[in-house]
Design a protein around this motif. Structure first.
Motif, PDB file in Angstrom:
ATOM      1  N   PRO A  13       0.761  -1.223   0.168  1.00  0.00           N
ATOM      2  CA  PRO A  13      -0.074   0.002   0.058  1.00  0.00           C
ATOM      3  C   PRO A  13       0.826   1.281  -0.105  1.00  0.00           C
ATOM      4  O   PRO A  13       1.866   1.237   0.534  1.00  0.00           O
ATOM      5  CB  PRO A  13      -0.946  -0.032   1.384  1.00  0.00           C
ATOM      6  CG  PRO A  13      -0.058  -1.124   2.101  1.00  0.00           C
ATOM      7  CD  PRO A  13       0.775  -1.932   1.125  1.00  0.00           C
ATOM      8  N   ALA A  14       0.369   2.249  -0.574  1.00  0.00           N
ATOM      9  CA  ALA A  14       0.983   3.549  -0.551  1.00  0.00           C
ATOM     10  C   ALA A  14       0.633   4.432   0.382  1.00  0.00           C
ATOM     11  O   ALA A  14      -0.577   4.808   0.864  1.00  0.00           O
ATOM     12  CB  ALA A  14       0.634   4.304  -1.988  1.00  0.00           C
ATOM     13  N   HIS A  15       1.430   5.103   1.261  1.00  0.00           N
ATOM     14  CA  HIS A  15       1.287   5.688   2.372  1.00  0.00           C
ATOM     15  C   HIS A  15       1.851   7.313   2.234  1.00  0.00           C
ATOM     16  O   HIS A  15       2.963   7.439   1.278  1.00  0.00           O
ATOM     17  CB  HIS A  15       1.902   5.305   3.670  1.00  0.00           C
ATOM     18  CG  HIS A  15       1.047   3.977   4.315  1.00  0.00           C
ATOM     19  ND1 HIS A  15      -0.123   4.146   4.889  1.00  0.00           N
ATOM     20  CD2 HIS A  15       1.223   2.870   3.925  1.00  0.00           C
ATOM     21  CE1 HIS A  15      -0.446   3.092   5.279  1.00  0.00           C
ATOM     22  NE2 HIS A  15       0.153   1.991   4.848  1.00  0.00           N
ATOM     23  N   ASN A  16       1.283   8.281   2.885  1.00  0.00           N
ATOM     24  CA  ASN A  16       1.869   9.371   3.008  1.00  0.00           C
ATOM     25  C   ASN A  16       3.051   9.293   3.736  1.00  0.00           C
ATOM     26  O   ASN A  16       3.322   8.737   4.551  1.00  0.00           O
ATOM     27  CB  ASN A  16       0.899  10.442   3.575  1.00  0.00           C
ATOM     28  CG  ASN A  16      -0.345  10.999   2.795  1.00  0.00           C
ATOM     29  OD1 ASN A  16      -0.425  10.337   1.541  1.00  0.00           O
ATOM     30  ND2 ASN A  16      -1.086  11.817   3.311  1.00  0.00           N
ATOM     31  N   ILE A 106      -2.277   4.484  11.052  1.00  0.00           N
ATOM     32  CA  ILE A 106      -2.649   3.485  10.009  1.00  0.00           C
ATOM     33  C   ILE A 106      -3.423   2.561  10.339  1.00  0.00           C
ATOM     34  O   ILE A 106      -3.743   2.454  11.658  1.00  0.00           O
ATOM     35  CB  ILE A 106      -1.233   2.862   9.472  1.00  0.00           C
ATOM     36  CG1 ILE A 106      -0.529   2.150  10.503  1.00  0.00           C
ATOM     37  CG2 ILE A 106      -0.212   3.992   8.729  1.00  0.00           C
ATOM     38  CD1 ILE A 106       0.487   1.391  10.323  1.00  0.00           C
ATOM     39  N   GLN A 290      -9.816   6.061   5.775  1.00  0.00           N
ATOM     40  CA  GLN A 290      -8.981   6.498   4.917  1.00  0.00           C
ATOM     41  C   GLN A 290      -8.409   8.015   5.327  1.00  0.00           C
ATOM     42  O   GLN A 290      -7.235   8.593   5.195  1.00  0.00           O
ATOM     43  CB  GLN A 290      -9.462   6.201   3.623  1.00  0.00           C
ATOM     44  CG  GLN A 290      -8.316   6.627   2.607  1.00  0.00           C
ATOM     45  CD  GLN A 290      -8.825   6.309   1.195  1.00  0.00           C
ATOM     46  OE1 GLN A 290     -10.023   6.556   0.876  1.00  0.00           O
ATOM     47  NE2 GLN A 290      -7.912   6.177   0.021  1.00  0.00           N
ATOM     48  N   SER A 293      -5.818   8.517   7.870  1.00  0.00           N
ATOM     49  CA  SER A 293      -4.357   8.119   7.791  1.00  0.00           C
ATOM     50  C   SER A 293      -3.878   8.829   6.424  1.00  0.00           C
ATOM     51  O   SER A 293      -2.704   8.757   6.230  1.00  0.00           O
ATOM     52  CB  SER A 293      -4.345   6.435   7.596  1.00  0.00           C
ATOM     53  OG  SER A 293      -5.119   5.840   6.728  1.00  0.00           O
ATOM     54  N   GLY A 294      -4.670   9.376   5.649  1.00  0.00           N
ATOM     55  CA  GLY A 294      -4.405   9.827   4.375  1.00  0.00           C
ATOM     56  C   GLY A 294      -3.872   8.761   3.322  1.00  0.00           C
ATOM     57  O   GLY A 294      -3.351   9.202   2.388  1.00  0.00           O
ATOM     58  N   SER A 295      -4.308   7.427   3.682  1.00  0.00           N
ATOM     59  CA  SER A 295      -4.009   6.428   2.608  1.00  0.00           C
ATOM     60  C   SER A 295      -4.915   5.313   3.180  1.00  0.00           C
ATOM     61  O   SER A 295      -5.684   5.233   3.912  1.00  0.00           O
ATOM     62  CB  SER A 295      -2.785   5.994   2.757  1.00  0.00           C
ATOM     63  OG  SER A 295      -2.339   5.355   4.086  1.00  0.00           O
ATOM     64  N   ALA A 296      -5.109   4.314   1.882  1.00  0.00           N
ATOM     65  CA  ALA A 296      -6.001   3.084   2.055  1.00  0.00           C
ATOM     66  C   ALA A 296      -5.705   2.387   3.274  1.00  0.00           C
ATOM     67  O   ALA A 296      -4.605   1.934   3.485  1.00  0.00           O
ATOM     68  CB  ALA A 296      -6.075   2.573   0.587  1.00  0.00           C
ATOM     69  N   THR A 479       5.626  -0.007   6.295  1.00  0.00           N
ATOM     70  CA  THR A 479       5.730   0.664   5.352  1.00  0.00           C
ATOM     71  C   THR A 479       5.960   2.011   5.616  1.00  0.00           C
ATOM     72  O   THR A 479       6.271   2.661   4.599  1.00  0.00           O
ATOM     73  CB  THR A 479       4.143   0.477   4.693  1.00  0.00           C
ATOM     74  OG1 THR A 479       3.330   0.865   5.302  1.00  0.00           O
ATOM     75  CG2 THR A 479       3.980  -1.171   4.179  1.00  0.00           C
ATOM     76  N   ILE A 480       5.805   2.727   6.670  1.00  0.00           N
ATOM     77  CA  ILE A 480       5.943   4.262   6.946  1.00  0.00           C
ATOM     78  C   ILE A 480       6.913   4.449   7.923  1.00  0.00           C
ATOM     79  O   ILE A 480       7.533   5.132   7.965  1.00  0.00           O
ATOM     80  CB  ILE A 480       4.301   4.894   7.254  1.00  0.00           C
ATOM     81  CG1 ILE A 480       4.268   4.476   8.664  1.00  0.00           C
ATOM     82  CG2 ILE A 480       3.469   4.518   6.332  1.00  0.00           C
ATOM     83  CD1 ILE A 480       2.984   5.367   9.036  1.00  0.00           C
TER      84      ILE A 480
END
Length: 611
Positions: A13-16, A106, A290, A293-296, A479-480
């Motif tokens: 997943p893409a995160h800010n 997240i 969403q 967290s700014g992401s899915a 991931t972050i």
């Protein structure tokens, strides 16, 4: 074998981008029954679990908003820490100078159930196995409906339709009945996605592709809902024709023809995308989650798979993780050479998934783990009660034993799927256990017994209990904030080490010596323990204690180096909350068929582990 970092393929997943310095992080795991929220922060230069809150998941009426459960769990953390994390219905970020707020948030999600995927067209055993492998690491439930023309072409003898004795050839009447059966099956299953497979050079030619499309169209006409999104992994020359046929009722995505394992990644990614779009994003409150967290949000299984692969590489060992949930049982095995086998057994669990466990195993397999007499009616009554009140806690030893028996069978069903894909026969060096039932089991010996009974490792294996239920979230955390994931994993998630297990296997003859274990403690004390075949022994070896082992197996018994071969550990092994466990019951584990003897053995083994 799926060796992608994430079951869906790709890079996850893409995160800010998080703040340059992450002092604090909140992670919420929204499960089928419970929502868990954990606060991580810096303590003396190390990231630690600072507080944890838990509340019922709120995806059903009257709340019907997944974020309400998150807020309720957060309220517990606010009470514990005296800090404020919610402001105007939003997560307060970044962390404020007074300690309120958090630098990052997240979420992982397993609520909403699995994606119901129907596989249509020329569905033979090979195609079924390929699809099963592709979705093994996803929250997806597969239902196969081979087309009538394909069944007719593949049939080597007349097959039964209806009641026994009503065999008939594949004539027009039988085909009509098969169409009716398939339409009824589609209505009952209510698929959320469809996968069409088949090549033009198959035994029935392109007819199965046409019939698959027609079945989708007819099933949709009988429903008030639009048709399920369609993935087409069949003959490329018929792509446009299939698109025209289903275009009026369903959107179609073209994939490469599914003919071998090389196409598994694309199917996995496409089905994972359907799950996110048609299950997770349909949860009320998803958009708000969403935005926080700014992401899915990340599927919980995706997060766990990332962590298991990391641990296998980091520690250079074979790592297995098992998660027994209310509606899903997950097992993932990662090897130090990059091997990866994920199995998400959707619909199998110890909450709403109890009925599926009972249906697949039968009540006798549940009863075999109980050291007392029980009837079929009693087991079925327990199943109904537990399914209607999945958040209830066992009130007595008998109910707890029922729960643990079902957990064993849920794990066995899932490990059977792992073994089918385990072509290299990886044996775990480390087993991580998580999930509400295992985490809340009152005695550590009970957890160890469940894992040994269901997973049946061989040789030397370490057992670790994730009592904080964090490991399923740490892959997403990585991931972050990778350093947060590493330090919390080592400091908190895997802090409940149950112990090291020695499991001799081979020709173990009951009543005869299986293995002599020499134990040399760090303080110089030495003992020898003789373990008889068919028994379990626990050698005292506490947390923070180490010892060197020397194993002397019987001539027909193997401890990892071959029958009769003596083994001496090159390094000291660690103790644990249970101790050093010697399981000489044999592999595969065979329970006595006679009831009185079986009850006696189960009681003896439980006493050995102080259960």
């Amino acid at each position: 074998m799926n060796t992608n970092p994430y079951p869906e393929g790709g890079q996850g997943p893409a995160h800010n981008q998080p703040p340059a310095v992450t002092n604090s992080l909140l992670v919420a795991d929204c499960g089928t029954v419970f929502t868990k929220v954990s606060l991580f922060g810096l303590v003396e230069g190390q990231y630690r679990l600072m507080a944890r809150g838990e509340a019922p998941t709120t995806t059903t009426p009257p709340q019907n908003d997944i974020t309400l459960g998150v807020i309720q769990a957060l309220n517990t953390i606010e009470f514990i820490t005296g800090r404020r994390f919610i402001q105007n219905g939003r997560i307060l970020t970044p962390e404020q100078s007074n300690g309120d707020g958090v630098d990052a948030f997240i979420s992982t999600v397993s609520a909403g159930g699995p994606l119901r995927l129907v596989v249509l067209g020329a569905v033979d055993t090979t195609a079924e196995n390929l699809v099963a492998q592709a979705i093994s690491g996803l929250y997806a439930e597969m239902h196969s409906i081979p087309s009538p023309s394909f069944q007719a072409a593949m049939a080597k003898a007349p097959l039964s339709v209806g009641a026994p004795g009503s065999e008939q050839p594949w004539n027009q009447d039988r085909i009509a009945k098969e169409w009716e059966r398939q339409l009824a099956s589609m209505r009952e299953f209510q698929p959320q996605g469809a996968l069409i497979v088949g090549m033009a050079d198959g035994p029935a030619g392109p007819s199965p592709l046409q019939e698959a499309c027609q079945l989708l169209v007819n099933a949709t006409k009988q429903s008030s809902k639009p048709g399920p999104p369609t993935l087409y992994a069949g003959a490329p020359q018929y792509t446009d024709a299939v698109k025209r046929m289903v275009g009026g009722i369903s959107e179609m995505t073209r994939l490469e023809p599914l003919t071998s394992q090389t196409q598994l990644g694309q199917v996995s990614m496409a089905v994972g995308s359907l799950h996110e779009r048609n299950v997770i994003q349909k949860l009320t409150g998803y958009q708000r989650l969403q935005e926080w967290s700014g992401s899915a949000p990340v599927a919980t299984a995706t997060s766990l798979s990332s962590l298991v692969r990391f641990l296998a590489q980091h520690y250079a060992m074979n790592v297995a993780a098992v998660d027994v949930g209310a509606l899903t049982t997950t097992a993932m095995l990662a090897g130090e050479q990059g091997e990866f086998i994920p199995v998400v057994n959707s619909g199998i669990g110890i909450g709403p998934g109890l009925s599926a466990v009972l249906r697949q195993t039968g009540w006798q397999r549940i009863a075999r783990w109980l050291p007392f007499v029980v009837t079929e009616d009693e087991i079925r009554e327990f199943t109904v009660n537990q399914m209607t009140k999945p958040a209830s806690i066992p009130t007595g030893s008998r109910e707890l034993a029922f729960c643990q028996a079902f957990a064993r069978e849920a794990l066995i069903l899932t490990m059977d799927e792992v073994q089918k894909a385990n072509s290299e026969n990886l044996n775990p060096d480390l087993i991580l256990a998580t999930g509400g039932l295992l985490a809340h089991t009152p005695k550590y010996g009970q957890v160890a017994m469940m894992l040994l009974d269901a997973i049946q490792p061989r040789g030397i294996t370490s057992l670790v209990l994730d009592r904080t239920m964090l490991i399923s979230q740490l892959g997403a955390v990585a991931t972050i904030a990778p350093i947060v994931a590493v330090q919390v994993n080592e400091n908190d998630a895997v802090s409940h080490r149950l112990g090291t297990c020695v499991i001799p296997y081979g020709d173990l003859k009951p009543g005869e010596l299986a293995v002599r274990v020499g134990v040399e403690y760090s303080n110089g004390r030495q003992i020898n323990v003789d373990v008889m075949a068919g028994s379990i022994e626990v050698v005292p070896l506490k947390v923070n204690e180490q010892a060197l082992l020397t194993l002397f197996p019987a001539p027909t018994v193997d401890v990892g180096l071959g029958p009769g071969e003596r083994a001496r550990a090159a390094e000291e092994i660690d103790g644990g909350l249970v101790g050093l466990i010697i399981d000489a019951r044999g592999r595969p584990l065979a329970l006595p068929s006679e009831e009185v003897e079986r009850h006696a053995r189960l009681t003896q083994w439980a006493q050995a582990l102080n259960v």
